[in-house]
Each structure stands twice: as structure tokens, then as C-alpha cells.
Design a protein around this motif. Structure first.
Motif, PDB file in Angstrom:
ATOM      1  N   ALA A 241      -3.953  20.439  14.402  1.00 23.13           N
ATOM      2  CA  ALA A 241      -5.421  20.531  14.423  1.00 23.13           C
ATOM      3  C   ALA A 241      -5.975  19.321  15.153  1.00 23.13           C
ATOM      4  CB  ALA A 241      -5.977  20.595  13.004  1.00 23.13           C
ATOM      5  N   THR A 242      -6.791  19.574  16.162  1.00 21.16           N
ATOM      6  CA  THR A 242      -7.449  18.499  16.900  1.00 21.16           C
ATOM      7  C   THR A 242      -8.887  18.370  16.421  1.00 21.16           C
ATOM      8  OG1 THR A 242      -6.068  18.828  18.862  1.00 21.16           O
ATOM      9  CG2 THR A 242      -8.172  17.710  19.182  1.00 21.16           C
ATOM     10  N   LEU A 243      -9.279  17.166  16.024  1.00 22.13           N
ATOM     11  CA  LEU A 243     -10.631  16.915  15.545  1.00 22.13           C
ATOM     12  C   LEU A 243     -11.448  16.306  16.673  1.00 22.13           C
ATOM     13  CD1 LEU A 243      -8.675  16.792  12.962  1.00 22.13           C
ATOM     14  CD2 LEU A 243     -10.642  15.815  11.817  1.00 22.13           C
ATOM     15  N   THR A 244     -12.613  16.869  16.927  1.00 19.26           N
ATOM     16  CA  THR A 244     -13.483  16.425  18.012  1.00 19.26           C
ATOM     17  C   THR A 244     -14.807  15.914  17.465  1.00 19.26           C
ATOM     18  OG1 THR A 244     -14.416  18.637  18.292  1.00 19.26           O
ATOM     19  CG2 THR A 244     -12.450  18.102  19.577  1.00 19.26           C
ATOM     20  N   ALA A 245     -15.515  15.160  18.289  1.00 16.70           N
ATOM     21  CA  ALA A 245     -16.842  14.674  17.907  1.00 16.70           C
ATOM     22  C   ALA A 245     -17.789  15.867  17.811  1.00 16.70           C
ATOM     23  CB  ALA A 245     -17.345  13.672  18.934  1.00 16.70           C
ATOM     24  N   PRO A 246     -18.506  16.034  16.667  1.00 19.37           N
ATOM     25  CA  PRO A 246     -19.395  17.186  16.531  1.00 19.37           C
ATOM     26  C   PRO A 246     -20.713  17.026  17.275  1.00 19.37           C
ATOM     27  CG  PRO A 246     -19.487  15.856  14.555  1.00 19.37           C
ATOM     28  CD  PRO A 246     -18.445  15.231  15.439  1.00 19.37           C
ATOM     29  N   ALA A 247     -21.035  15.791  17.677  1.00 19.63           N
ATOM     30  CA  ALA A 247     -22.292  15.537  18.384  1.00 19.63           C
ATOM     31  C   ALA A 247     -22.119  14.281  19.223  1.00 19.63           C
ATOM     32  CB  ALA A 247     -23.452  15.374  17.400  1.00 19.63           C
ATOM     33  N   GLU A 248     -23.013  14.084  20.165  1.00 22.52           N
ATOM     34  CA  GLU A 248     -22.937  12.877  20.990  1.00 22.52           C
ATOM     35  C   GLU A 248     -23.299  11.662  20.155  1.00 22.52           C
ATOM     36  OE1 GLU A 248     -27.473  13.201  22.825  1.00 22.52           O
ATOM     37  OE2 GLU A 248     -25.721  13.309  24.135  1.00 22.52           O
ATOM     38  N   GLY A 249     -22.669  10.539  20.478  1.00 26.74           N
ATOM     39  CA  GLY A 249     -22.917   9.306  19.737  1.00 26.74           C
ATOM     40  C   GLY A 249     -21.910   8.256  20.152  1.00 26.74           C
ATOM     41  N   THR A 250     -21.450   7.483  19.181  1.00 28.44           N
ATOM     42  CA  THR A 250     -20.433   6.459  19.436  1.00 28.44           C
ATOM     43  C   THR A 250     -19.356   6.570  18.371  1.00 28.44           C
ATOM     44  OG1 THR A 250     -21.666   4.834  18.133  1.00 28.44           O
ATOM     45  CG2 THR A 250     -22.054   4.869  20.525  1.00 28.44           C
ATOM     46  N   LEU A 251     -18.135   6.156  18.730  1.00 26.96           N
ATOM     47  CA  LEU A 251     -17.047   6.127  17.766  1.00 26.96           C
ATOM     48  C   LEU A 251     -17.223   4.884  16.907  1.00 26.96           C
ATOM     49  CD1 LEU A 251     -14.444   7.335  16.693  1.00 26.96           C
ATOM     50  CD2 LEU A 251     -13.189   6.075  18.441  1.00 26.96           C
ATOM     51  N   ALA A 252     -17.706   5.071  15.683  1.00 27.50           N
ATOM     52  CA  ALA A 252     -18.026   3.935  14.818  1.00 27.50           C
ATOM     53  C   ALA A 252     -16.802   3.386  14.099  1.00 27.50           C
ATOM     54  CB  ALA A 252     -19.083   4.350  13.795  1.00 27.50           C
ATOM     55  N   LYS A 253     -15.807   4.244  13.807  1.00 29.78           N
ATOM     56  CA  LYS A 253     -14.660   3.794  13.019  1.00 29.78           C
ATOM     57  C   LYS A 253     -13.465   4.675  13.319  1.00 29.78           C
ATOM     58  CE  LYS A 253     -13.187   3.180   8.180  1.00 29.78           C
ATOM     59  NZ  LYS A 253     -13.595   3.330   6.768  1.00 29.78           N
ATOM     60  N   LEU A 254     -12.289   4.068  13.427  1.00 28.58           N
ATOM     61  CA  LEU A 254     -11.024   4.794  13.550  1.00 28.58           C
ATOM     62  C   LEU A 254     -10.118   4.265  12.459  1.00 28.58           C
ATOM     63  CD1 LEU A 254      -9.632   6.950  15.264  1.00 28.58           C
ATOM     64  CD2 LEU A 254      -8.739   5.132  16.708  1.00 28.58           C
ATOM     65  N   ALA A 255      -9.859   5.091  11.446  1.00 27.59           N
ATOM     66  CA  ALA A 255      -9.212   4.624  10.223  1.00 27.59           C
ATOM     67  C   ALA A 255      -7.712   4.855  10.187  1.00 27.59           C
ATOM     68  CB  ALA A 255      -9.860   5.300   9.015  1.00 27.59           C
ATOM     69  N   VAL A 256      -7.107   5.326  11.281  1.00 25.74           N
ATOM     70  CA  VAL A 256      -5.677   5.626  11.281  1.00 25.74           C
ATOM     71  C   VAL A 256      -5.031   5.043  12.528  1.00 25.74           C
ATOM     72  CG1 VAL A 256      -5.824   7.719   9.883  1.00 25.74           C
ATOM     73  CG2 VAL A 256      -6.187   7.865  12.346  1.00 25.74           C
ATOM     74  N   THR A 257      -3.710   4.992  12.487  1.00 29.94           N
ATOM     75  CA  THR A 257      -2.934   4.504  13.636  1.00 29.94           C
ATOM     76  C   THR A 257      -2.032   5.621  14.136  1.00 29.94           C
ATOM     77  OG1 THR A 257      -1.224   3.682  12.140  1.00 29.94           O
ATOM     78  CG2 THR A 257      -2.936   2.122  12.810  1.00 29.94           C
ATOM     79  N   PRO A 258      -1.620   5.569  15.389  1.00 26.48           N
ATOM     80  CA  PRO A 258      -0.730   6.609  15.917  1.00 26.48           C
ATOM     81  C   PRO A 258       0.567   6.687  15.121  1.00 26.48           C
ATOM     82  CG  PRO A 258      -1.614   5.263  17.692  1.00 26.48           C
ATOM     83  CD  PRO A 258      -2.001   4.586  16.421  1.00 26.48           C
ATOM     84  N   GLY A 259       0.996   7.923  14.804  1.00 27.43           N
ATOM     85  CA  GLY A 259       2.225   8.127  14.057  1.00 27.43           C
ATOM     86  C   GLY A 259       2.074   8.009  12.560  1.00 27.43           C
TER      87      GLY A 259
END
Length: 446
Positions: A61-79
Motif C-alpha cells: 500500500a502506497t500512502l500519498t499526500a491527500p492535499a497540497e501542503g508540506t511534509l511536517a513529520k516523517l516518523a519511520v525509517t526505510p526498512g
């Protein structure tokens, strides 16, 4: 994806009788052609269909931005392994928040409007008027009765009766008109109520949509699995299985407060604080708990394939390692491959990994070897013994007197090196397996 392969088979397992070959040379017998003979024996023959395949994941499942804005937080790391419902990222979108506030105001206004119906009581007014008229006519009769002159009294009473009759006619007409007006007002009230209800429903739907968009700004894992930043690197080969075909590698980043900061431009993943558009892929979750294969089987072989048959897969990344698999489903509709040929997708589940074998990754290329048919303890000959004459499968057989006899046979299961013969030969007979083009009927064979 590698091109489609033609049907092939793997070597057969002989049950007991070893093929006996006899090589002849022109020097050993001047009259005999140089041929090689082999004995008809019994063995197990397995027919195999080879097909290009790719490894699939259980789901992605790929999660996408639902609206225009800015990426405020990324809570995970690759893998990183994540659980269902876990927060993965947060998108800040002032425009989505503004739309929610506007939708709330519109909903509140629609609820306050109420949609009340207009009210006009014409029938009540007419009743009061009829009552007053009746009292007036009664008083007029009373006054007329006091007149002593009989002729004058009768004339006045006649006028009162005529006036009363005229009033009743007028009153009836007014009642009809009032009824029509009242019905029109009632219809108008119903229309206003329906319009008000529709406006409230529309406002509620707009609010629910705006609310859902704002809630979706917090991206949560819809399935458990492994995180890959951004979208999938290649298209899925089995959309019906939600398969992800592609590596699990993503952009690498450095951990920071509030999540992971990914350098802009790495694998197409936006950095924290960077602008994003609606539909921008932020993270992909891949469930690798169950791995499978999707193979493309040519239309000439698909009718031999059935669910439940065993198979083996060999990965390009792990040559020589046979991964056990089982056919679980066969697509009804075909798919055109890169060469324009018609093929059907066959879905397989991977079994337990062989000891020491590397774990496959979704998207890896493979060859699936589908064991479509098997004949145990069958009468068999080497595949080189059978040739076609006049459209029939034929072999050269050594007769009891040592001469060559051409005989038609019926071929059953076709292995790579060995063929099942269902009719035309008996176990122990000798057939020509090399040099058949140099043999004619009646030639001496040892």
C-alpha cells in the motif's frame, strides 16, 4: 520480465531399468547402418512447462499526500517494520484546514435555517366572517319584525332573504378560493422543507469530506509490513493481489526529532518541510509475510495448468536453487506480453525455503517450472527415438529376426529426455535412438 519460454521438461527418474544403448559401426557390420539402440523401459515421466515469473508480496500500500501542503513529520525509517494503524507521517495543509472551517460554517448555517413552512389560516378568517354575517342577518330579521306595516315588513324580509342567499353564494366561492390558496401554501411549504433538507445534506457531505481530508493528513499504516519511502519502483504484476514488484530499498535519511529527515531528491522522497502536492507518494508499506509468484504461461500450455499442481522456481538472483511452489489461481482473461503473444497469469504460493537459500525479494525475476503432468511406472523411450512421418509419431523397432521395422506409436506425457508411450511398444523391445535417418525398413539391426 524475460520472454516467454516454450514448454520443456526436466530429466525423468528411472524406476529400475537402465537404458541400454548399443553403438554400431560400419566396421562391425558391413550391412548394418551406424545406429544406436536403446531398450524400451519403465520409468516415471514428468512434463514441465517453463514460464517467466516474478516474486510478489502478500500486499502493498502506497500512502500519498491527500492535499497540497508540506511534509511536517516523517516518523519511520526505510526498512522499519510497522504495525497496522501506526503513524508514518504527517502532512501540514492550511488549505485543507481552511476548507474544513468553511464547510463547518456552511453546515451550521444550514442547520439554523430550519426550513419552516409558511402558515396562512384563510379558513379561520372565513369562519369569523360567516359568523358575523349570520349575526347581522338575525338582527335584521329581528328589526324587520318590529315594523307594523305588513307590506313594508314583508318587503324588508324579502330583501334580507335575498341578501342572505347572495352571501351564501359568495361565501362558497370564497371558500373554494381559500382552499386553493391553502393547498398552494401547503405545497410551497413542502417544497421549502425538501430544499432545506437537501441543503443540509449537501453541507453535511461537504463537511464530512473536508473532515476526512484533514484526518488523512496523518498517514497511518493500512497494513502491517516493511516501510519503503516513496512509491513503488516498478509496477505490480498482479494488481488483483495488491502485489508489489520492486526492491524494498528507499532513500536513506538521518534520524531527527519528530521523525526521519530525508534529503530532498533521494528516490523522489520529499524532505521534511518540503512542499508536497495532492497525490505525492510519501511512504509504501509492503507485507512480506507471505511471498508468491506470478508466472506468464503461453496460451499453448495454459490448458495443461491446474490449481494445486506443484512447481519449482529458480531466481535469477539465486541460480541453481529450487524454490518449491504451488499453483493457487489462474487468470481467466489473458494478458499480452512485450512480444505481443497471448499469455495467462498463473499465481503461485512459495513454500518453505530450502535450507540455506536466500529469502526472495518482491520483484525478483524467476523461471517457474510447472509440473503439469506425470506418468508413474510408464512405458518409456528416449525422446530421440520418436520422429514424425506422415503426421504420425513413429519409431524404428528391432524385430525378433534383427531387422528394422517402422512402427507408429502414441506419445503420452512428454519429458525433456524421455517420452511416455501409451500404445505401440512393449517393455524390453529395442528401438533406434540415433541414426534413424539412415535406417530403412528391413535393414539388419543387431
Amino acid at each position: 520480465m524475460r520472454p516467454l519460454l516454450h514448454r520443456s521438461a526436466r530429466p525423468t527418474l528411472l524406476l529400475g531399468t537402465v537404458l541400454l544403448t548399443v553403438s554400431l559401426s560400419a566396421a562391425s557390420c558391413d550391412d548394418a547402418p551406424e545406429v544406436t539402440l536403446a531398450a524400451v523401459s519403465r520409468a516415471t515421466v514428468t512434463e514441465v512447462v517453463d514460464a517467466p515469473a516474478a516474486v510478489t508480496a502478500r500486499a502493498a500500500a502506497t500512502l500519498t499526500a491527500p492535499a497540497e501542503g508540506t511534509l511536517a513529520k516523517l516518523a519511520v525509517t526505510p526498512g522499519q517494520q510497522v504495525a497496522k494503524g501506526q503513524v508514518l507521517a504527517v502532512v501540514a495543509s492550511p488549505s485543507a484546514q481552511s476548507r474544513l472551517a468553511q464547510a463547518k460554517q456552511a453546515l451550521d448555517a444550514a442547520k439554523r435555517s430550519g426550513g419552516g413552512s409558511p402558515s396562512i389560516d384563510l379558513r379561520g378568517a372565513q369562519k369569523h366572517l360567516d359568523k358575523a354575517a349570520a349575526e347581522a342577518f338575525t338582527q335584521a330579521r329581528t328589526a324587520a319584525a318590529q315594523i307594523a306595516d305588513e307590506q313594508a315588513r314583508q318587503a324588508l324580509l324579502a330583501q334580507i332573504i335575498a341578501g342572505e342567499r347572495g352571501y351564501r353564494q359568495a361565501s362558497a366561492a370564497v371558500a373554494d378560493a381559500a382552499g386553493a390558496v391553502q393547498r398552494g401554501v401547503a405545497s410551497l411549504g413542502s417544497a421549502m422543507k425538501a430544499l432545506s433538507a437537501a441543503q443540509r445534506l449537501q453541507a453535511q457531505q461537504a463537511y464530512d469530506l473536508a473532515r476526512a481530508t484533514v484526518d488523512a493528513l496523518t498517514l497511518r499504516a493500512p497494513i502491517p509490513g516493511v516501510v519503503q519511502l516513496g512509491g513503488t519502483s516498478t509496477a505490480a504484476a498482479a494488481p488483483d493481489l495488491s502485489s508489489l514488484l520492486g526492491g524494498l530499498s528507499g532513500g536513506t535519511g538521518t534520524a531527527g526529532s519528530g521523525g526521519t529527515t530525508v534529503p530532498a531528491g533521494v528516490a523522489g522522497v520529499p524532505a521534511v518541510g518540503a512542499p508536497v502536492s495532492a497525490g505525492t507518494a510519501i511512504v509504501t508499506v509492503v507485507d512480506t509475510s507471505e511471498l508468491g509468484l506470478v508466472a506468464e504461461v503461453d496460451e499453448t500450455d495454459i490448458l495443461l495448468v491446474a490449481t494445486g499442481i506443484a512447481a519449482e522456481a529458480e531466481l535469477d538472483a539465486a541460480p541453481g536453487v529450487a524454490y518449491p511452489a504451488t499453483v493457487t489461481a489462474i487468470d481467466v482473461l489473458p494478458t499480452a506480453n512485450s512480444r505481443g503473444a497471448v499469455a495467462y497469469r498463473v499465481h503461485l504460493s512459495l513454500g518453505a525455503l530450502p535450507a540455506g537459500a536466500p529469502t526472495p525479494r518482491p520483484g525478483m525475476s524467476a523461471v517457474a517450472r510447472l509440473q503439469v503432468r506425470e506418468a508413474a511406472d510408464a512405458v518409456t523411450v528416449p525422446a530421440s527415438a520418436v520422429f514424425t512421418t506422415d503426421g504420425h509419431d513413429t519409431v524404428w523397432v528391432r524385430t525378433a529376426d534383427g531387422t528394422a521395422e517402422r512402427r507408429r506409436v502414441t506419445v503420452g506425457v512428454s519429458g525433456m529426455d524421455t517420452l511416455q508411450i501409451t500404445d505401440g511398444l512393449r517393455e524390453g523391445e529395442q528401438v533406434v535412438v540415433r541414426g534413424a535417418d539412415r535406417v530403412t525398413a528391413g535393414d539388419k539391426l543387431p
